[in-house]
Design an enzyme around this catalytic site. Sequence first.
Site: not given
Length: 915
Positions: A602-603, A607, A623, A721
């Site tokens: 992800g940004g 992970v 993460k 989100d």
Amino acid sequence: MKSSSTKSHPPWLPVPFFLVFCLHVIATAESSRVAASAGAFRRKLDDIAGSIDIDCGLPTGATYTDPITEIPYIADDAYITTGVNSEISSIHISDDLPVPLRTLRSFPEGDRNCYSMRPPEGRDKIYLIRATFLYGNYDDNDRLPEFDVFVGVNRWASLRFDNASHVVNKEIIHVPPLDHIYICLVNTGLGTPFISALEVRHFHNSTYTSVSGAPLVLYERLDFGSATGEIIRYNDDAYDRMWYPYNCYSCGTINTTLTIDSVNRTDFNLPSKVMKTATRPTDENKPLSFELNTREATLDFYIYMHFAELEALQEGESRVFDISLNGIVLRRNVVPIYLHSTTITSPQSVRGSKLNFLLSKSMNSTHPPILNALEVFVIRPFWQSPTDQADVDAIEDIKSTYGVQKGWQGDPCAPIHPWNGLNCSNNGYRPYRIISLNLSSSGLTGQIPISLSNLHMLEHLDLSNNSISGEVPLFLSELPSLRTLNLGGNQLSGPVPSSFIEKSNNGSLILSLHGNPKLCTQSPCKKKKSSIFVPVIATIVPLFVITLAFLILWKYKRSTKGKRIGKSHGALGSGMKLESREFTYQEIIRITDNFRTIIGKGGFGVVYHGHLDDGTRTEVAIKLLSPSATHGSIQFQTEAQLLTRIHHKNLASFVGYCNDGTNVAILYEYMAGGDLEKYISVLDCSRRVLSWKERLQIALDAAQGLEYLHIGCKPPIVHRDVKTSNILLNDKMQAKIADFGLSKLFPVESQSYLSTRVVGTVGYLDPEYYTSNRLTEKSDVYSFGIVLLQLITGRPAIIVGHNENTHIGNWARPLIAKGDLRNLVDPRLLGNFDTNSAWKLLEVSISCIRSISIQRPMMNHVVSELKECLDAEVANEESARVNEDGEVEEEFNNDSFAMSSSTKGVELEQGPEAR
């Protein structure tokens, strides 16, 4: 009563509410207004986007549907926090007065008051903005006010009224350089400003642009040859342009009953009702001439002339003419196309106190010239640039964090003057920069926000005499322009970073820290001297600790009697430890086997999969924050803080964290099934197809997790989100909500909403939150409604097409309107679902994605509805297992969702549970 833009026109008609709903999608923008009625589904959602329709002065949260246009209107309280709601005097109300003109918002206090709107299309797009005003002697003073209206930091218009019944429309076509559009009413000392209605429309293309790119203020928009004398607007005009009838002296008319542009629409998307009438000279051998008296010799005008041939000319017949304006030829040999519109614009701006139009028949033409419609705009250059976007984002975040109530509206630095407590640099016409911030004695609490670090030009900062706690953050010393810092009179604690002391000693920073008794200004910090009570305390504390330890151990043994010692906190069933703990980076390396297996990206970073090396070999997901993730550190901190206080079977569990200053990581329970996004795509054949019952159970699981955040947590938490990739599945396909880095906790439980900057994911983002920055639990409900649609259809939130991209809501609505369940439901299910259950789930999803948040259900209601859906599906399966003798066939199924009715009943009746 008369109406005008710059002069009188027929009565104002209500503005439509174009119900389109998502936001800036990759290539084609969708709309932010989603209708709840079947009539709304019939609208051309691809014609317009970013529509905002406000009836100023309505009571807080009020909505209604206009009886003439059937358009929903909303109150303006989500867009402005100041002003007074009023109704016009009863003597000015008549049956034909549109409802939006019967109320208004006035601003008796403050030099400027600003509406803040955030269209989904964002900055650098073309918008039509219209503001409407009717005084109506609302204040019983019978005194006509005069005031100015600004778009951002530039003046748009000066308002004057002929009488109390005079309706004034001001319209501008503008390309905002920032994400927000600010409409400000400025008091010029000649009466109290007010406003009746405010609308924003988005154009998909660049048709309405001047050569210089400057904004265009509407002067006239005329419908030639009108037979009815009516103002034409939505829904005849998809963009809700208002066309006023106009018939010139010594002119005849021509019309057709056929539709114009029935095959192909032009970029201007002109209304057929306007284009099917035209004017022509009474004497066919004379030119068509008319004149507009502007009375403004210094203004620059921009012209749009619209033509369409309305007669089916026979062989040998023709209509050819030249166009001149103020004696200058604009175009020669114009030939209108039969039943198809053509637009001719002036190659450059035109000046003159009068605009003389002359359309002259060509020598070889058998028919006279015609004109269907005309638009005249005034070019209004906006010379002043608004405040730098980074400064705006930073100060808005500070405003939200501290809940500042100082009339902070519109652009922080202009017009007239900056926000109270701010000073800005004067850079000519270049963007303003914030150079001073004074929030002394403002009742601030909490820690110093990191958003202050983005005010790179800040020279003076005063946060004194508040109740700010925590440490003095190092990032303040890194502000390149900071010269004065006053943090006195707060509740700061801990050591002061040495960089502050150095700057204070060398004179580059004037530092004030007085009145913070817990703050240590020496290095190293000295401990206080022992007192006579130290020996006593040293004796009592160990005894207290030992006693407390025995009590905790006794209580723990009682609570775990008969249970497996390694069972996780709150019946997670994953073998995790009772308490989260801190891990070192070396432990993270061992747990991940030197970062061997990547399970997600992800940004924020990557992970990894790992196993705890505590003898249990419990699987975990780690993460790890990437150093290049600019905002990741804040999100990690938010997520870690929330995860330590929220515990629910449908929320991904927190195992621990790592933070050694350089490496930051969060450890979760490992979800072997991965995320939901991987299972629901009709184009992905690599994974097994989720059954209908599995989809319902996943939906219910996720809904119960959100229900706990909204209702079970005190104060509530909004996830912000919710999407399929943030719904994880374990090895038993139980769904859990994950990724709380963007979540917001309501500081006060009784708060109905938070004003905060917009974050989220395109396709799932609540359009009301996006346009108003007003966050509620209903924003999560909207996002969850999109997830439900994806579970039903197997489609992504944004469906990528050959020519344009479509939001899943826009894709689904026509099928829902037709009752086409076959083409709605994921085709991979091959029809294996209960029809009643499917329609019930569709109804729930549509109710969740209504454009107005107050019309959406609460999550506890959604949970109740989803239980009914699942019950219907289970009942359908049980009836299908009954054989010809009326007996229930025994079924052996490894499906994790197959359960006895008694067990299932207990599971489904669980509400939000805190542990």
